[in-house]
Design an enzyme around this catalytic site. Structure first.
Site, PDB file in Angstrom:
ATOM      1  N   TRP A 130       0.708  -1.283  -0.041  1.00 37.32           N
ATOM      2  CA  TRP A 130      -0.202  -0.111  -0.037  1.00 37.32           C
ATOM      3  C   TRP A 130       1.039   1.159  -0.036  1.00 37.32           C
ATOM      4  O   TRP A 130       1.904   1.407   0.805  1.00 37.32           O
ATOM      5  CB  TRP A 130      -0.885  -0.131   1.353  1.00 37.32           C
ATOM      6  CG  TRP A 130      -1.760   1.088   1.279  1.00 37.32           C
ATOM      7  CD1 TRP A 130      -2.514   1.959   0.586  1.00 37.32           C
ATOM      8  CD2 TRP A 130      -2.016   1.807   2.544  1.00 37.32           C
ATOM      9  NE1 TRP A 130      -3.099   2.715   1.044  1.00 37.32           N
ATOM     10  CE2 TRP A 130      -3.117   2.753   2.301  1.00 37.32           C
ATOM     11  CE3 TRP A 130      -1.582   1.655   4.072  1.00 37.32           C
ATOM     12  CZ2 TRP A 130      -3.642   3.710   3.226  1.00 37.32           C
ATOM     13  CZ3 TRP A 130      -2.077   2.588   4.775  1.00 37.32           C
ATOM     14  CH2 TRP A 130      -3.143   3.612   4.652  1.00 37.32           C
ATOM     15  N   ASP A 211      -1.167  -6.126   8.874  1.00 35.65           N
ATOM     16  CA  ASP A 211      -2.193  -4.990   8.596  1.00 35.65           C
ATOM     17  C   ASP A 211      -3.462  -5.447   7.977  1.00 35.65           C
ATOM     18  O   ASP A 211      -3.499  -6.208   7.063  1.00 35.65           O
ATOM     19  CB  ASP A 211      -1.422  -4.263   7.567  1.00 35.65           C
ATOM     20  CG  ASP A 211      -2.328  -3.019   7.250  1.00 35.65           C
ATOM     21  OD1 ASP A 211      -3.337  -2.727   7.881  1.00 35.65           O
ATOM     22  OD2 ASP A 211      -1.736  -2.114   6.371  1.00 35.65           O
ATOM     23  N   LYS A 246     -13.422  -0.078   6.141  1.00 34.59           N
ATOM     24  CA  LYS A 246     -14.143  -0.600   5.085  1.00 34.59           C
ATOM     25  C   LYS A 246     -15.184  -1.548   5.658  1.00 34.59           C
ATOM     26  O   LYS A 246     -16.262  -1.411   4.990  1.00 34.59           O
ATOM     27  CB  LYS A 246     -12.964  -1.663   4.184  1.00 34.59           C
ATOM     28  CG  LYS A 246     -11.779  -1.038   4.017  1.00 34.59           C
ATOM     29  CD  LYS A 246     -11.517   0.018   3.102  1.00 34.59           C
ATOM     30  CE  LYS A 246     -10.435   0.688   3.531  1.00 34.59           C
ATOM     31  NZ  LYS A 246      -9.465   1.768   2.535  1.00 34.59           N
TER      32      LYS A 246
HETATM   33  C1  LMR Z   1      -6.567   2.852  -0.663  1.00 28.20           C
HETATM   34  O1  LMR Z   1      -5.852   2.074  -0.632  1.00 28.20           O
HETATM   35  O2  LMR Z   1      -7.192   3.454  -1.415  1.00 28.20           O
HETATM   36  C2  LMR Z   1      -7.413   3.299   0.712  1.00 28.20           C
HETATM   37  O3  LMR Z   1      -6.788   2.326   1.761  1.00 28.20           O
HETATM   38  C3  LMR Z   1      -7.560   4.922   1.052  1.00 28.20           C
HETATM   39  C4  LMR Z   1      -6.169   5.249   1.279  1.00 28.20           C
HETATM   40  O4  LMR Z   1      -5.997   5.806   2.355  1.00 28.20           O
HETATM   41  O5  LMR Z   1      -5.189   5.007   0.653  1.00 28.20           O
END
Ligand code: LMR
Length: 404
Positions: A130, A211, A246
């Site tokens: 992420w 996570d 979510k």
């Molecule tokens: C995403 O990955 O799009 C979500 O978790 C929102 C974010 O805060 O990045």
């Protein structure tokens, strides 16, 4: 003071929200930021959440401070939802949970704890991971290193390469894992792989940091934490950052938790007191509302059943869309995207070129992250054929111009 500051580039994910908002094309499609959407393109407040909010409005007696660890009931109920009521870690009083401002707050709190416990520990994150993991953990002062995870050619997890790289980790390093619904690639570890990673963490004295942002969005609320529970039953210490954004749809209420597992109850209490002292210096105390909603839902059999059904509806819609997208892309002549149906959660990479991504935005007002990550939940009856045909067009153009 501010005259030598330069403007920052927009956030790679959140920046898409304003670009999409400013687009006046009525056919525009948002496959960017990871929020669940229904078929009408809305992110509604869950009915179970509305019902819990009505109860809270009626019952709440005070808005006095709740303390740095947050709401006790929320912490207890989250811990059980994550680890299961009969987990040996709970029987041994080896776990404690605190409330945090969202999953981001939990990641930051965990990083602060690690820094206090073992300054200099490196954190190993998947490649890819992420996008916000890097600034979040980096701003807590952690050195970040990557292990291979997703083989973007064969669309599978590069597990052997992952293990080989992780053998370079030093004792006391941290291993960040996605609990389920990997963000951004959608490829999840199977139970056998969790088992191998548990043994590796044990042998090499690595601290697993899981996570868990999508519990319930993959295979089910229980199924999605099977790997994490297995890991917790093997290793002496571990952290779990969990988000209610979510699965409870509480995005803007910033609701999450950090669970610390340690060797015994004394060490857990010491660790929690350290986290609370660190977070007191950052956000002081977490916001109450979202956690009060979650605690109300999880402690009421009727509301809980209603919420579980709502999570199942969201999960089913995402999984159906995955299959439909594969078929629709094939019918449009875009090629074989069958891997999308084998992945899970909200995200998958399309694996198309940066030029194709730019053309989709410029010519069709279809928005996705620059890595080609799409939020599958942004698809609908209305736009799935449009999106598939647009992808087929840009891929054809890209092949004709010699780009892949
Ligand atoms: C995403 O990955 O799009 C979500 O978790 C929102 C974010 O805060 O990045």
């Amino acid at each position: 003071m501010f005259n030598n500051l330069k403007a920052m580039e927009p956030d790679p994910i959140l920046g898409l929200m304003s670009a999409f908002g400013n687009d006046t094309n009525p056919r525009k499609v948002d496959l960017g930021v990871g929020v669940y959407k229904d078929d009408a393109g809305n992110t509604p407040v869950l009915d179970s959440v509305k019902a819990a909010e009505a109860l809270l409005l009626e019952r709440q007696q005070t808005k006095a401070y709740i303390g740095p660890a947050g709401l006790e009931d929320f912490n207890r109920l989250m811990q059980v939802m994550i680890l299961g009521p009969a987990h040996p870690v709970l029987a041994g009083s080896r776990a404690a949970t605190i409330q945090t401002p969202g999953g981001c707050g939990a990641l930051r709190a965990g990083a602060e704890l690690i820094r206090r416990a073992r300054p200099g520990a490196k954190i190993w994150v998947s490649d890819p991971t992420w996008a916000n993991h890097i600034p979040l953990l980096g701003s807590a002062g952690m050195e970040i290193v990557q292990y291979p995870y997703y083989d973007s050619v064969n669309k599978v997890i590069s597990f052997d390469a992952m293990l080989e790289t992780l053998r370079l980790a030093e004792a006391g390093d941290v291993l960040l894992l996605h609990g389920c619904c990997h963000n951004p690639c959608g490829a999840d570890l199977d139970l056998e792989q969790w088992q191998v990673l548990a043994e590796l963490a044990l042998q090499r004295d690595l601290l697993p940091f899981v996570d868990l942002a999508y519990q319930g969005f993959g295979e089910g609320i229980e199924e999605d934490v099977a790997g994490l529970r297995l890991l917790a039953s093997r290793v002496p210490e571990m952290l779990v950052a969990s988000s209610c954004s979510k699965n409870f749809g509480l995005y803007r209420d910033r609701t999450g938790s950090l669970t610390v597992v340690a060797r015994d109850s004394g060490q857990v209490n010491n660790a929690i007191s350290q986290v609370c002292s660190a977070t007191r210096g950052i956000w002081s105390m977490p916001p109450d509302h979202g956690a009060a909603v979650v605690a109300t839902i999880l402690s009421d059999m009727g509301l809980r059943a209603q919420w579980e059904a709502e999570v199942a509806t969201m999960r089913k819609r995402i999984n159906d869309l995955r299959t439909r997208l594969v078929d629709s892309l094939a019918s449009a002549g875009a090629g074989d995207f069958s891997f999308i149906a084998r992945e899970c959660g909200m995200f998958s990479f399309l694996g198309i070129s940066p030029d194709s991504i730019a053309s989709l935005r410029r010519e069709f007002s279809i928005y996705m992250v620059d890595s080609s990550r799409i939020n599958v939940a942004g698809l609908s009856d209305d736009n799935i054929a449009y999106v598939s045909e647009a992808i087929a067009t840009v891929c054809r153009d890209s092949r004709n111009s010699g780009q892949v």
